[in-house]
Design a protein around this motif. Structure first.
Motif, PDB file in Angstrom:
ATOM      1  N   PHE A   1     -26.988 -23.416 -40.069  1.00 50.30           N
ATOM      2  CA  PHE A   1     -26.325 -24.518 -39.376  1.00 50.30           C
ATOM      3  C   PHE A   1     -26.492 -24.372 -37.864  1.00 50.30           C
ATOM      4  CE2 PHE A   1     -22.729 -26.768 -37.551  1.00 50.30           C
ATOM      5  CZ  PHE A   1     -22.609 -27.918 -38.339  1.00 50.30           C
ATOM      6  N   ILE A   2     -26.282 -23.157 -37.368  1.00 50.66           N
ATOM      7  CA  ILE A   2     -26.309 -22.922 -35.922  1.00 50.66           C
ATOM      8  C   ILE A   2     -27.719 -23.017 -35.358  1.00 50.66           C
ATOM      9  CG2 ILE A   2     -25.942 -21.163 -34.146  1.00 50.66           C
ATOM     10  CD1 ILE A   2     -23.509 -20.231 -35.735  1.00 50.66           C
ATOM     11  N   ILE A   3     -28.743 -22.472 -36.067  1.00 46.31           N
ATOM     12  CA  ILE A   3     -30.096 -22.490 -35.518  1.00 46.31           C
ATOM     13  C   ILE A   3     -30.602 -23.922 -35.362  1.00 46.31           C
ATOM     14  CG2 ILE A   3     -31.245 -22.248 -37.768  1.00 46.31           C
ATOM     15  CD1 ILE A   3     -32.422 -20.896 -34.338  1.00 46.31           C
ATOM     16  N   VAL A   4     -30.201 -24.812 -36.265  1.00 44.46           N
ATOM     17  CA  VAL A   4     -30.611 -26.214 -36.153  1.00 44.46           C
ATOM     18  C   VAL A   4     -29.998 -26.855 -34.906  1.00 44.46           C
ATOM     19  CG1 VAL A   4     -30.447 -28.503 -37.206  1.00 44.46           C
ATOM     20  CG2 VAL A   4     -31.005 -26.519 -38.613  1.00 44.46           C
ATOM     21  N   LEU A   5     -28.734 -26.571 -34.655  1.00 40.95           N
ATOM     22  CA  LEU A   5     -28.082 -27.144 -33.477  1.00 40.95           C
ATOM     23  C   LEU A   5     -28.692 -26.599 -32.182  1.00 40.95           C
ATOM     24  CD1 LEU A   5     -24.315 -27.190 -34.527  1.00 40.95           C
ATOM     25  CD2 LEU A   5     -26.013 -29.034 -34.643  1.00 40.95           C
ATOM     26  N   LEU A   6     -29.036 -25.315 -32.155  1.00 42.60           N
ATOM     27  CA  LEU A   6     -29.669 -24.734 -30.962  1.00 42.60           C
ATOM     28  C   LEU A   6     -31.047 -25.345 -30.713  1.00 42.60           C
ATOM     29  CD1 LEU A   6     -28.755 -20.939 -31.329  1.00 42.60           C
ATOM     30  CD2 LEU A   6     -27.796 -22.598 -29.714  1.00 42.60           C
ATOM     31  N   ALA A   7     -31.839 -25.534 -31.775  1.00 40.77           N
ATOM     32  CA  ALA A   7     -33.155 -26.153 -31.629  1.00 40.77           C
ATOM     33  C   ALA A   7     -33.016 -27.592 -31.133  1.00 40.77           C
ATOM     34  CB  ALA A   7     -33.905 -26.119 -32.964  1.00 40.77           C
ATOM     35  N   THR A   8     -32.013 -28.295 -31.627  1.00 37.05           N
ATOM     36  CA  THR A   8     -31.769 -29.668 -31.190  1.00 37.05           C
ATOM     37  C   THR A   8     -31.456 -29.724 -29.703  1.00 37.05           C
ATOM     38  OG1 THR A   8     -30.938 -30.282 -33.377  1.00 37.05           O
ATOM     39  CG2 THR A   8     -30.307 -31.697 -31.522  1.00 37.05           C
ATOM     40  N   LEU A   9     -30.633 -28.815 -29.238  1.00 33.08           N
ATOM     41  CA  LEU A   9     -30.289 -28.756 -27.818  1.00 33.08           C
ATOM     42  C   LEU A   9     -31.528 -28.514 -26.972  1.00 33.08           C
ATOM     43  CD1 LEU A   9     -28.159 -28.697 -25.577  1.00 33.08           C
ATOM     44  CD2 LEU A   9     -27.878 -26.237 -26.020  1.00 33.08           C
ATOM     45  N   CYS A  10     -32.393 -27.614 -27.421  1.00 38.00           N
ATOM     46  CA  CYS A  10     -33.625 -27.312 -26.689  1.00 38.00           C
ATOM     47  C   CYS A  10     -34.508 -28.549 -26.573  1.00 38.00           C
ATOM     48  CB  CYS A  10     -34.377 -26.180 -27.390  1.00 38.00           C
ATOM     49  SG  CYS A  10     -35.905 -25.671 -26.575  1.00 38.00           S
ATOM     50  N   LEU A  11     -34.605 -29.333 -27.642  1.00 40.32           N
ATOM     51  CA  LEU A  11     -35.462 -30.517 -27.644  1.00 40.32           C
ATOM     52  C   LEU A  11     -34.870 -31.643 -26.803  1.00 40.32           C
ATOM     53  CD1 LEU A  11     -36.485 -30.540 -31.401  1.00 40.32           C
ATOM     54  CD2 LEU A  11     -37.986 -30.098 -29.449  1.00 40.32           C
ATOM     55  N   ILE A  12     -33.562 -31.706 -26.706  1.00 48.59           N
ATOM     56  CA  ILE A  12     -32.936 -32.728 -25.873  1.00 48.59           C
ATOM     57  C   ILE A  12     -33.222 -32.465 -24.401  1.00 48.59           C
ATOM     58  CG2 ILE A  12     -30.705 -33.634 -25.075  1.00 48.59           C
ATOM     59  CD1 ILE A  12     -29.672 -33.223 -27.930  1.00 48.59           C
ATOM     60  N   ILE A  13     -33.242 -31.196 -24.034  1.00 44.25           N
ATOM     61  CA  ILE A  13     -33.453 -30.828 -22.624  1.00 44.25           C
ATOM     62  C   ILE A  13     -34.824 -31.269 -22.126  1.00 44.25           C
ATOM     63  CG2 ILE A  13     -33.705 -28.866 -21.062  1.00 44.25           C
ATOM     64  CD1 ILE A  13     -31.530 -27.458 -22.632  1.00 44.25           C
ATOM     65  N   GLY A  14     -35.860 -31.238 -23.009  1.00 44.78           N
ATOM     66  CA  GLY A  14     -37.159 -31.737 -22.567  1.00 44.78           C
ATOM     67  C   GLY A  14     -38.322 -31.191 -23.359  1.00 44.78           C
ATOM     68  N   VAL A  15     -39.409 -31.991 -23.433  1.00 44.15           N
ATOM     69  CA  VAL A  15     -40.589 -31.579 -24.186  1.00 44.15           C
ATOM     70  C   VAL A  15     -41.303 -30.413 -23.517  1.00 44.15           C
ATOM     71  CG1 VAL A  15     -42.134 -33.256 -23.064  1.00 44.15           C
ATOM     72  CG2 VAL A  15     -42.649 -32.419 -25.362  1.00 44.15           C
ATOM     73  N   ARG A  16     -41.291 -30.355 -22.171  1.00 44.76           N
ATOM     74  CA  ARG A  16     -41.928 -29.234 -21.478  1.00 44.76           C
ATOM     75  C   ARG A  16     -41.205 -27.934 -21.797  1.00 44.76           C
ATOM     76  NH1 ARG A  16     -45.314 -31.035 -17.213  1.00 44.76           N
ATOM     77  NH2 ARG A  16     -45.134 -33.280 -16.830  1.00 44.76           N
ATOM     78  N   GLU A  17     -39.878 -27.994 -21.747  1.00 45.43           N
ATOM     79  CA  GLU A  17     -39.089 -26.799 -22.034  1.00 45.43           C
ATOM     80  C   GLU A  17     -39.284 -26.368 -23.489  1.00 45.43           C
ATOM     81  OE1 GLU A  17     -38.129 -29.399 -20.335  1.00 45.43           O
ATOM     82  OE2 GLU A  17     -37.970 -28.428 -18.370  1.00 45.43           O
TER      83      GLU A  17
END
Length: 468
Positions: A159-175
């Motif tokens: 559950f947590i790893i999915v939410l962390l990956a989602t946060l990373c993708l929201i911040i930006g495609v370069r990141e």
């Protein structure tokens, strides 16, 4: 009802030029994205389950058959991605070639493919995470590491790893691309560490019998392992965020498929050569193999690398899912409120948040075996439509320049269709029933919402009103 109306090529290319998404990816980024999403569940999770339940050591042939099938489809995708360098992948190709309903059907299948796929990978990530903590003397309660079907309450690590990956993708495609590069390097190193430690312990006698389940087991294993080749399909969803898609997409797709197939077969041969295939029925087979030969430190090291590897798969599947839904909402087939790009981060943050929350809950409460098989059905259906679509687009737009042209397309595309149909026919009855049910639900939603709100439908209505 004109459910087979096609979206014109000019409209699709106009979407690609709206510049809402950030063109930040090059050929190397695409290749690494492919390695990031392909190398993961196939090696770190499904290899053990596939050998124990389906094909035994013959799983190596399952990988070969899956790779040959994907090679045909790969040629088609390379051309399609350069001909239509826009978000949406198979959904966009089907919409332009086979018509709106097939576009919707493929897009609906992509939801099954990527969302369910990300959930299955998150389940594998959790298994390695729990195993790694166990090797360090830390045992998490089963209630927080197992889904209800397995006697727990929630698979909290998944559950947590999915939410962390989602946060990373929201911040930006370069990141997201930077994180992916780091994790892919760690993952590749981990695979070679595993081969270095486990290779000397191979016992050829473990490969006998080579086909304990017969050829039927090999084909059944191929159907399940198609889940492991989702990568190049997902890569084409990034075309609209690629600097030079006509050059970078074919390089990335073909390179990723080639490298991954070689590594898959090498790891499969090593696992089944070290441990009798019957004992590999675990969601963390790489760590289990090293524990089996007494290398607990190596097991912990490989487990850490597997965590990084599976993290990239979750990251890239969530990326692909959001881009497919982004394209569908842009066309009006889904609520256009999803078609919203963050002003600062240049990412479709609304759809990314929705996808992340849904996948997190599926990951936390659904068994991995169920979701992995269901994912393969959506993948193969998208491949089937793309193999037909490339032939249709060659007829519709013969004079438009392609950055990459599929060689012998009238041979390669039909072969891809035949191979995919063969694998599809060998999916389990449960998987086929689930896919049919999912498709029926999608058809109902299309009739209730998608058809009436489609932008093409609005154009038709305006034309009719003008004529009156």
């Amino acid at each position: 009802m004109d459910i087979l109306r096609r979206k014109p090529y000019e409209d699709l290319m106009r979407n690609a030029q709206d510049k809402k998404l950030d063109r930040a990816l090059g050929a190397f980024d695409i290749t690494l994205m492919g390695l990031g999403i392909i190398i993961g569940t196939g090696i770190f999770v499904l290899t053990g389950i596939g050998a124990a339940k389906y094909a035994g050591p013959g799983l190596m042939l399952s990988f070969v058959l899956a790779a040959v099938t994907c090679a045909f489809v790969c040629m088609a995708y390379s051309e399609l991605a350069t001909f239509l360098p826009v978000s949406g992948s198979s959904y966009t190709y089907a919409y332009a070639s086979l018509g709106e309903f097939f576009g919707w059907w493929v897009g609906w299948s992509l939801i099954l493919e990527y969302s369910v796929g990300a959930s299955a990978v998150a389940g594998g990530w959790s298994a390695y995470f729990v195993g790694l903590l166990h090797s360090c003397g830390i045992d998490l309660p089963k209630a927080l590491t197992a889904v209800p079907a397995d006697g727990g309450i929630i698979n909290l690590p998944a559950f947590i790893i999915v939410l962390l990956a989602t946060l990373c993708l929201i911040i930006g495609v370069r990141e997201g691309a930077r994180v992916n590069k780091i994790l892919v390097v760690v993952k590749i190193v981990t695979i070679f560490v595993f081969l270095f430690f486990a290779g000397p312990h191979i016992e050829p006698s473990n490969w006998e019998p080579f086909l304990p389940f017969g050829w039927e087991g090999v084909t059944a294993g191929t159907a399940v392992l198609f889940f492991a080749y989702l990568g190049f399909d997902a890569l084409s969803t990034a075309a609209e965020e690629t600097k030079n898609p006509t050059r970078d997409m074919p390089i990335g797709i073909i390179s990723a498929l080639t490298i991954c197939t070689i590594l898959y077969i090498a790891v499969c041969a090593t696992m089944t050569g070290v441990v009798p295939y019957e004992e590999l029925n675990t969601a963390a087979p790489a760590s289990y193999v090293l524990e089996y030969i007494g290398m607990r430190a190596g097991s912990a090291l490989v487990g850490t690398g597997a965590l990084c590897g599976l993290s990239t798969v979750v990251l890239n599947m969530l990326f692909a899912q959001s881009r497919a839904l982004y394209s569908m909402s842009r066309d009006g087939l889904l609520p256009q409120g999803l078609y919203k790009v963050h002003e600062k981060y240049k990412t479709p943050y609304r759809v990314q948040i929705i996808v992340g929350i849904i996948v997190a809950f599926v990951s936390g409460f659904t068994p991995i075996q169920v979701v992995a098989e269901a994912c393969s059905a959506g993948t193969i259906f998208a491949f089937l439509c793309s193999c037909v679509g490339i032939l249709v687009l060659r007829k519709l737009y013969p004079n438009i320049k392609r950055g990459f042209r599929c060689p012998a397309v009238y041979l390669i595309a039909p072969l891809g269709f035949v191979f995919c149909a063969f694998v599809f026919a060998h999916l389990s009855p449960h998987t086929l029933e689930l896919f049919v049910g999912w498709s029926v639900l999608g058809a109902v939603l299309y009739g209730v919402y998608g058809y009436r709100h489609s932008l093409l439908q609005k154009v038709v209505q305006v034309q009719e009103e003008t004529q009156e």
